[in-house]
Design a protein around this motif. Structure first.
Motif, PDB file in Angstrom:
ATOM      1  N   ASP A  81      -4.219  -6.151   7.183  1.00  0.00           N
ATOM      2  CA  ASP A  81      -4.163  -4.759   6.744  1.00  0.00           C
ATOM      3  C   ASP A  81      -4.835  -3.891   7.815  1.00  0.00           C
ATOM      4  OD1 ASP A  81      -3.863  -3.289   3.679  1.00  0.00           O
ATOM      5  OD2 ASP A  81      -4.931  -2.210   5.272  1.00  0.00           O
ATOM      6  N   ASN A 126      -0.584  -3.542  -6.137  1.00  0.00           N
ATOM      7  CA  ASN A 126      -0.584  -2.170  -6.636  1.00  0.00           C
ATOM      8  C   ASN A 126       0.857  -1.751  -6.916  1.00  0.00           C
ATOM      9  OD1 ASN A 126      -3.408  -1.835  -6.300  1.00  0.00           O
ATOM     10  ND2 ASN A 126      -3.120  -1.388  -4.125  1.00  0.00           N
ATOM     11  N   THR A 169       1.037   2.916  -1.968  1.00  0.00           N
ATOM     12  CA  THR A 169       1.382   3.898  -0.938  1.00  0.00           C
ATOM     13  C   THR A 169       2.566   3.460  -0.080  1.00  0.00           C
ATOM     14  OG1 THR A 169      -0.225   2.942   0.606  1.00  0.00           O
ATOM     15  CG2 THR A 169      -0.979   4.784  -0.773  1.00  0.00           C
ATOM     16  N   HIS A 196       4.313  -5.878  -1.815  1.00  0.00           N
ATOM     17  CA  HIS A 196       3.318  -6.618  -1.030  1.00  0.00           C
ATOM     18  C   HIS A 196       2.175  -7.052  -1.932  1.00  0.00           C
ATOM     19  CE1 HIS A 196       2.343  -2.311  -0.858  1.00  0.00           C
ATOM     20  NE2 HIS A 196       1.062  -2.655  -0.819  1.00  0.00           N
ATOM     21  N   HIS A 215      -1.820  -7.900  -1.689  1.00  0.00           N
ATOM     22  CA  HIS A 215      -3.051  -7.878  -0.912  1.00  0.00           C
ATOM     23  C   HIS A 215      -3.817  -9.166  -1.199  1.00  0.00           C
ATOM     24  CE1 HIS A 215      -3.221  -3.356  -0.237  1.00  0.00           C
ATOM     25  NE2 HIS A 215      -2.392  -3.404  -1.252  1.00  0.00           N
TER      26      HIS A 215
END
Ligand code: AMP
Ligand code: ZN
Length: 112
Positions: free
Chosen positions: A30, A85, A93, A98, A100
């Motif tokens: 990231d 998320n 965003t 994806h 994390h």
């Protein structure tokens, strides 16, 4: 998808620090890490979010790949967090599915 940041990373068109890749997923660092170790696992195919993910094998693969990445990065024993998320209130965003993988520090619960 032509204007998707993570599709471009998957295609090698935008640079990223790649940790590993296979036929279905790419794992990369990231750019704004929230923990000492913070990587993202993305499918090569474009799926906008968990809400749009209809392929259950892909979802199983995403979770397995996150687990494998945590192991490869030395996080498995001490612990790590896998976060997906989804949409606005969760703070998504980038609209390419994806996971994390965060680790290397103690984490609180509940998350913010
Ligand atoms: P999310 O808020 O769940 O959509 O997470 C998107 C993540 O992508 C954030 O943690 C960003 O720091 C990360 N990110 C955005 N652009 C890049 C990039 N070019 N390379 C690596 N990570 C990125
Ligand atoms: Zn994409």
């Amino acid at each position: 998808m032509s204007d998707c940041l993570f599709c471009k990373i998957a295609a090698g068109e935008i640079p990223a620090i790649i940790v590993s890749r296979d036929a279905e997923f790419v794992v990369f660092r990231d750019i704004n890490p929230q923990a000492p170790t913070h990587v993202l696992v993305i499918p090569l195919v474009h799926v906008a979010s968990l809400n749009e993910a209809t392929d259950r094998e892909l979802l199983a693969g995403l979770l397995a790949r996150a687990r494998d990445a945590a192991r490869e990065l030395g996080l498995a024993e001490r612990g790590y967090r896998v976060v997906v998320n989804t949409n606005a209130e969760a703070g998504q965003t980038v609209f390419h599915l994806h996971a994390h993988v965060l680790g290397g520090r103690g984490m609180r619960w509940p998350p913010g």
